[in-house]
Design an enzyme around this catalytic site. Structure first.
Site, mmCIF file in Angstrom:
data_model
loop_
_atom_site.group_PDB
_atom_site.id
_atom_site.type_symbol
_atom_site.label_atom_id
_atom_site.label_comp_id
_atom_site.label_asym_id
_atom_site.label_seq_id
_atom_site.Cartn_x
_atom_site.Cartn_y
_atom_site.Cartn_z
ATOM 1 N N ARG A 55 0.773 -1.249 0.000
ATOM 2 C CA ARG A 55 0.000 0.000 0.000
ATOM 3 C C ARG A 55 0.803 1.298 0.000
ATOM 4 O O ARG A 55 0.220 2.367 0.129
ATOM 5 C CB ARG A 55 -0.973 0.021 1.183
ATOM 6 C CG ARG A 55 -1.920 -1.172 1.279
ATOM 7 C CD ARG A 55 -2.736 -1.347 0.038
ATOM 8 N NE ARG A 55 -3.811 -2.312 0.205
ATOM 9 C CZ ARG A 55 -4.500 -2.845 -0.795
ATOM 10 N NH1 ARG A 55 -4.198 -2.511 -2.045
ATOM 11 N NH2 ARG A 55 -5.468 -3.705 -0.584
ATOM 12 N N ASN A 77 0.036 -1.619 -8.029
ATOM 13 C CA ASN A 77 -1.174 -0.792 -7.991
ATOM 14 C C ASN A 77 -1.263 0.033 -6.706
ATOM 15 O O ASN A 77 -2.206 -0.055 -5.928
ATOM 16 C CB ASN A 77 -2.428 -1.641 -8.187
ATOM 17 C CG ASN A 77 -2.539 -2.799 -7.228
ATOM 18 O OD1 ASN A 77 -1.537 -3.365 -6.794
ATOM 19 N ND2 ASN A 77 -3.757 -3.179 -6.886
ATOM 20 N N ASP A 123 -1.150 -12.970 -1.390
ATOM 21 C CA ASP A 123 -1.919 -11.847 -1.933
ATOM 22 C C ASP A 123 -2.357 -10.911 -0.796
ATOM 23 O O ASP A 123 -3.475 -10.390 -0.789
ATOM 24 C CB ASP A 123 -3.122 -12.320 -2.738
ATOM 25 C CG ASP A 123 -3.755 -11.207 -3.579
ATOM 26 O OD1 ASP A 123 -3.096 -10.176 -3.797
ATOM 27 O OD2 ASP A 123 -4.920 -11.377 -4.006
ATOM 28 N N HIS A 169 -6.985 -3.669 4.064
ATOM 29 C CA HIS A 169 -7.857 -2.491 4.081
ATOM 30 C C HIS A 169 -8.224 -2.233 5.535
ATOM 31 O O HIS A 169 -8.126 -3.135 6.380
ATOM 32 C CB HIS A 169 -9.130 -2.729 3.270
ATOM 33 C CG HIS A 169 -8.896 -3.052 1.836
ATOM 34 N ND1 HIS A 169 -8.600 -2.089 0.892
ATOM 35 C CD2 HIS A 169 -8.899 -4.239 1.171
ATOM 36 C CE1 HIS A 169 -8.454 -2.663 -0.294
ATOM 37 N NE2 HIS A 169 -8.617 -3.966 -0.154
#
Length: 446
Positions: free
Chosen positions: A65, A95, A311, A315
């Site tokens: 992140r 990403n 993976d 969040h």
């Protein structure tokens, strides 16, 4: 650095378990033998007491992140949790914000990791519909590979132009890792669900919306293109039994051109768990049926699936607690993956030797990582000790993730990681981080 001597370990390496000692000098494994005596007075001796000694896990797919999404996690917080979980090296995805789709932005992430990562690190370069020129600049010896989102992406990273995809497959020398879910199928299924339920779609619909067929369509297309172009393809996070039949076990791993990965959550959970866990186990691809999980286990054990990864994609709890249409997909896993796998071993699902093969040996072989992933003299001392009989329960109080929650909360694991060494440094011991380690940039023998 003082020498470290690990005594009386059950050493797991290359398909065998042997009892013996391991001597660490500086950052490498200096000696492996049935018995080793301390050669200097300042040697730190650790009695393994018959616990397993395994090479640290190399996690080939994480989302830490940073930059841009650091309210969820950072490279520092998640690599620290990874080391507590016996993961000594990781490959992180592109990403973030901004996305790592230029050489400059990619190197920015390497710079952050150099300063803050507890574990060894590399990063995937991100492909888009319009950055082929940047892709061709990436040095395969310095970067883990290329990530293509062929479904389920954030920002502009969905690569859905067939001509672009074929051009990338044809021209790049990088290992291509793909997220395979067919976007058109998912959109069709989502429209049908919204028509039926409105915005209040039950989480149980997730594996129907992001269906097995969506996964198979995309994976089969990627494999067909890899065969056509000769590209080196690695398909991330298989989630269906049907997809496993696209992969073969006829060649040794180093000769395979097309390989596959499965993640811990797809081996642990099924769609029956949505009733209890809700959106906390919302992942893309979705956790699917018991039959799918059984198919994944079969393919993993017969070597059609080559790697186990996490993976890891944290969040905040607030974000995950939203209704289905607004809850993001992904969850934190690096701290608990190895212990979950050892629990599966206890249940007869997988051997300890196979765990090591799929989490350490095979990632090192597949990505051609230099001097890691094995317990060999001269290799980096990335090592983990595991007590197979030390039950403990995952609670909020012992979770190391920045997001502060885990899909394994309330789960009791029978095995427990007692020590983690990163580049010869004892970083974690009996529930505590004991030494601030600084991971190294992974290098590749390509």
């Amino acid at each position: 650095m003082h020498p470290i001597l690990i005594k009386n370990a059950r050493i797991v390496n290359e398909g065998t378990i042997t009892e013996g000692d391991v001597l660490i000098l500086n950052d490498v494994i200096a000696e492996i033998a049935s018995t080793i005596s301390a050669k200097t007075g300042d040697t730190k001796i650790i009695d393994a007491d018959g616990h397993y000694l395994i090479p640290g896990m190399i996690d080939d797919q994480v989302h830490f992140r940073e930059p841009g999404l650091t309210h969820k996690a950072t490279i520092e917080t998640e690599s620290r949790a990874a080391v507590a979980g016996g993961i000594t090296s990781f490959i992180e995805m592109p990403n973030t914000v901004p996305q790592a789709t230029t050489i400059e932005l990619l190197e920015d992430k390497f710079a952050i990791a150099k300063q803050t990562s507890w574990a060894n690190y590399s990063f995937m370069f991100g492909g888009t519909n319009n950055n082929i020129d940047e892709i061709l600049k990436v040095d395969p010896k310095k970067v883990a590979g290329l990530k293509l989102f062929l479904g389920s992406s954030t920002g502009n990273m969905l690569v859905d132009d067939p001509k672009t995809i074929e051009e990338i497959f044809s021209k790049t020398k990088l290992l291509i890792s793909t997220h395979c879910e067919d976007e058109a199928t998912i959109k069709k299924n989502m429209a049908a669900a919204i028509e039926k339920y409105g915005e209040d779609i039950p989480i149980s619909e997730h594996p129907k919306i992001r269906s097995a067929e969506a996964c198979y369509i995309s994976s089969s297309k990627a494999i067909e293109l890899a065969k056509k172009t000769g590209a080196r393809l690695h398909v991330f996070h298989l989630s269906t039994e049907k997809e496993t039949h696209l992969f073969k076990n006829k060649l040794p791993l180093h000769k395979k051109k097309i390989t596959a990965e499965v993640c811990v959550h797809h081996l642990w959970f099924t769609d029956e768990d949505y009733a209890e866990k809700g959106t906390h186990i919302k992942w893309n691809p979705a956790v699917k049926s018991e039959a799918d999980r059984e198919g994944l286990w079969k393919a993993l054990n017969d070597d059609r699936i080559d790697i186990i990864a996490t993976d890891h994609a944290p969040h905040t709890l607030e974000e995950k607690s939203n209704v289905y249409t607004k809850a993001p997909s992904g969850g934190p896993l690096v701290q608990h993956a190895i212990e979950a796998l050892f629990e599966m071993h206890r249940r007869g699902r997988i051997s300890v030797e196979k765990i090591v093969q799929k989490t350490a040996h095979n990632p090192a072989i597949l990505f051609e990582i230099e001097n890691r992933g094995f317990i060999k003299e001269g290799y980096k001392a990335d090592l983990v000790l595991i007590n197979p009989n030390a039950p403990w329960t995952v609670t909020k109080e012992n979770i190391a993730y920045k997001c502060g929650w885990s899909p394994f909360e309330g789960t009791t694991f029978t095995s427990r990681i007692t020590h983690t060494f990163v580049n010869g440094v004892l970083a974690y011991e009996n529930g505590k981080m004991v030494t601030r380690t600084h991971g190294e940039r992974l290098t590749f023998a390509r």
